[in-house]
Design an enzyme around this catalytic site. Structure first.
Site, PDB file in Angstrom:
ATOM      1  N   LYS A  53       0.799  -1.242   0.000  1.00 57.42           N
ATOM      2  CA  LYS A  53       0.000   0.000   0.000  1.00 57.42           C
ATOM      3  C   LYS A  53       0.830   1.290   0.000  1.00 57.42           C
ATOM      4  O   LYS A  53       0.352   2.353   0.409  1.00 57.42           O
ATOM      5  CB  LYS A  53      -1.022   0.047   1.162  1.00 57.42           C
ATOM      6  CG  LYS A  53      -1.832  -1.200   1.393  1.00 57.42           C
ATOM      7  CD  LYS A  53      -2.300  -1.897   0.162  1.00 57.42           C
ATOM      8  CE  LYS A  53      -3.447  -1.228  -0.548  1.00 57.42           C
ATOM      9  NZ  LYS A  53      -3.849  -2.060  -1.730  1.00 57.42           N
ATOM     10  N   HIS A 114       6.717  -7.463  -2.428  1.00 55.87           N
ATOM     11  CA  HIS A 114       6.612  -6.739  -1.151  1.00 55.87           C
ATOM     12  C   HIS A 114       7.604  -7.313  -0.136  1.00 55.87           C
ATOM     13  O   HIS A 114       7.494  -7.043   1.059  1.00 55.87           O
ATOM     14  CB  HIS A 114       5.204  -6.881  -0.555  1.00 55.87           C
ATOM     15  CG  HIS A 114       4.119  -6.169  -1.303  1.00 55.87           C
ATOM     16  ND1 HIS A 114       4.239  -4.881  -1.753  1.00 55.87           N
ATOM     17  CD2 HIS A 114       2.865  -6.566  -1.651  1.00 55.87           C
ATOM     18  CE1 HIS A 114       3.109  -4.521  -2.354  1.00 55.87           C
ATOM     19  NE2 HIS A 114       2.264  -5.519  -2.315  1.00 55.87           N
ATOM     20  N   SER A 144      -4.229   2.902   4.667  1.00 58.10           N
ATOM     21  CA  SER A 144      -4.504   2.225   3.396  1.00 58.10           C
ATOM     22  C   SER A 144      -4.489   0.702   3.597  1.00 58.10           C
ATOM     23  O   SER A 144      -5.349  -0.015   3.053  1.00 58.10           O
ATOM     24  CB  SER A 144      -3.452   2.645   2.354  1.00 58.10           C
ATOM     25  OG  SER A 144      -3.740   2.087   1.102  1.00 58.10           O
TER      26      SER A 144
HETATM   27  S1  PPS Z   1      -0.725  -2.973  -3.219  1.00 62.50           S
HETATM   28  O1  PPS Z   1      -1.938  -3.807  -2.974  1.00 62.50           O
HETATM   29  O2  PPS Z   1       0.241  -3.124  -2.128  1.00 62.50           O
HETATM   30  O3  PPS Z   1      -0.121  -3.214  -4.523  1.00 62.50           O
HETATM   31  O4  PPS Z   1      -1.273  -1.481  -3.159  1.00 62.50           O
HETATM   32  P1  PPS Z   1      -0.487  -0.189  -3.640  1.00 62.50           P
HETATM   33  O5  PPS Z   1      -0.692   0.011  -5.076  1.00 62.50           O
HETATM   34  O6  PPS Z   1       0.918  -0.207  -3.127  1.00 62.50           O
HETATM   35  O7  PPS Z   1      -1.181   0.973  -2.830  1.00 62.50           O
HETATM   36  C1  PPS Z   1      -2.494   1.405  -3.042  1.00 62.50           C
HETATM   37  C2  PPS Z   1      -2.546   2.829  -2.563  1.00 62.50           C
HETATM   38  O8  PPS Z   1      -1.930   3.687  -3.552  1.00 62.50           O
HETATM   39  C3  PPS Z   1      -2.904   4.630  -3.982  1.00 62.50           C
HETATM   40  N1  PPS Z   1      -2.712   4.968  -5.392  1.00 62.50           N
HETATM   41  C4  PPS Z   1      -2.436   6.200  -5.831  1.00 62.50           C
HETATM   42  N2  PPS Z   1      -2.216   7.353  -5.181  1.00 62.50           N
HETATM   43  C5  PPS Z   1      -1.964   8.454  -5.927  1.00 62.50           C
HETATM   44  N3  PPS Z   1      -1.959   8.474  -7.266  1.00 62.50           N
HETATM   45  C6  PPS Z   1      -2.184   7.337  -7.972  1.00 62.50           C
HETATM   46  N4  PPS Z   1      -2.167   7.372  -9.292  1.00 62.50           N
HETATM   47  C7  PPS Z   1      -2.419   6.134  -7.244  1.00 62.50           C
HETATM   48  N5  PPS Z   1      -2.688   4.860  -7.609  1.00 62.50           N
HETATM   49  C8  PPS Z   1      -2.866   4.157  -6.457  1.00 62.50           C
HETATM   50  C9  PPS Z   1      -4.226   3.916  -3.724  1.00 62.50           C
HETATM   51  O9  PPS Z   1      -5.300   4.811  -3.774  1.00 62.50           O
HETATM   52  C10 PPS Z   1      -3.951   3.325  -2.354  1.00 62.50           C
HETATM   53  O10 PPS Z   1      -3.859   4.329  -1.338  1.00 62.50           O
HETATM   54  P2  PPS Z   1      -5.110   4.829  -0.442  1.00 62.50           P
HETATM   55  O11 PPS Z   1      -4.510   5.750   0.573  1.00 62.50           O
HETATM   56  O12 PPS Z   1      -5.706   3.609   0.178  1.00 62.50           O
HETATM   57  O13 PPS Z   1      -6.029   5.536  -1.371  1.00 62.50           O
END
Ligand code: PPS
Length: 301
Positions: A53, A114, A144
């Site tokens: 996340k 991860h 998150s």
């Molecule tokens: S995972 O399951 O570990 O692969 O998830 P991961 O992609 O690492 O994390 C998901 C969070 O990243 C946010 N996210 C973004 N934030 C900003 N801009 C973009 N383009 C973007 N894409 C994904 C996503 O909304 C999750 O964070 P939170 O705080 O829950 O919204």
């Protein structure tokens, strides 16, 4: 993950955690650890590594766009989990094996993990594969991760927010201690080609950070392509893009009606969840556990 291979499992079993060299992971993954540890990295692999996340999907899409010269159609060829396999995922009930998917892929591959630094398959170090690591401040990261536990039916039951925060602070969640993870990878960049990025920096100035990624990959990025990538990888765009928002997986696996995968995408959403006391405890833990590392995190922009 392969959407065609993903069978609908009527009652998805939530994982229990098991110790893997001192780090908790889903027991199924621990049972299937041999092939993961023995994974054969290739010298032209690119690995995207994060604590869960921290912005993995965001960087995955950015990297895929850079690699394809900003071509939207090429980046829409498959969901992100098909384009960039998650090497340690192992869900036999859903016929999902990251190792199998990566093994079947032609070079050059981009892969996701991860794993904490000490559990990365040794072939990545031997092959000197490039690695991009993304870290996110622990307050937004844990918020998150909490919501992800609610909607991802394979994750252990998170309990309520207060309980989950305790578990996270104690490093007893899947992937273990956030502090050890970000510290371990921070050190690794001194002895290996690791580009260490921060979610907050990408949010603040995506163009600047995308340029860093392109330089690390030795790819020339004309201004027009850079602008295209900045636009296409905005949160609002990725949230409605089925190739990036994980809605192509069955709801028995990810239930977006509980909480969407693309939830908020901001820096500072933690303020809607943390009490003042919880926030101060996290600050104290950071001061204690990141001391001497040279690492610091921004929790607002
Ligand atoms: S995972 O399951 O570990 O692969 O998830 P991961 O992609 O690492 O994390 C998901 C969070 O990243 C946010 N996210 C973004 N934030 C900003 N801009 C973009 N383009 C973007 N894409 C994904 C996503 O909304 C999750 O964070 P939170 O705080 O829950 O919204």
């Amino acid at each position: 993950m392969d959407s065609e291979m993903v069978g609908e499992s009527k009652s998805t079993k939530r994982a229990t955690l098991e110790d893997l060299n001192g780090v908790p992971f889903h027991s199924e993954m621990v049972n299937g650890w041999g092939p993961i540890w023995n994974f054969k990295a290739r010298s032209d692999d690119l690995l995207i590594c994060t604590y869960p996340k921290a912005g993995t999907t965001w960087i995955q899409e950015i990297v895929d766009m850079i690699q394809h010269g900003g071509d939207l159609q090429k980046c829409a060829r498959a969901p992100i989990y098909e384009r960039i396999p998650f090497i340690e995922i192992y869900l036999p009930d859903f016929k999902i094996s990251g190792v199998e998917k990566a093994n079947a892929m032609a070079s050059p591959r981009t892969l996701k993990s991860h794993l904490p630094v000490q559990l990365l398959p040794p072939s990545f170090w031997e092959q000197k594969s490039k690695i991009i690591y993304v870290a996110r401040n622990p307050k937004d990261n844990v918020v998150s991760y909490f919501h992800f536990h609610l909607m991802n039916k394979t994750k252990p039951e998170p309990g309520n927010w207060e309980e989950f925060l305790e578990t996270f602070m104690a490093g007893k969640v899947s992937c273990g201690s956030w502090f050890d993870h970000v510290r371990g990878w921070w050190k690794a960049k001194d002895r290996h080609p690791v580009l260490y990025l921060f979610y907050e920096d990408v949010k603040e100035n995506p163009g600047r950070e995308i340029r860093k990624v392109a330089e690390f990959l030795d790819i020339q990025l004309p201004e027009s392509v850079l602008n295209q990538i900045v636009l296409h990888t905005k949160f609002e765009r990725m949230k409605v893009n089925p190739m990036t928002n994980y809605t192509t997986l069955p709801s028995s696996l990810l239930d977006h009606s509980i909480s969407p995968f693309m939830r908020k995408g901001t820096v500072g959403n933690w303020k809607e969840h943390f009490t003042v006391a919880q926030s101060e405890r996290m600050d104290d833990l950071c001061a204690q556990l990141l001391k001497g590392s040279g690492l610091s995190f921004r929790t607002e922009l």
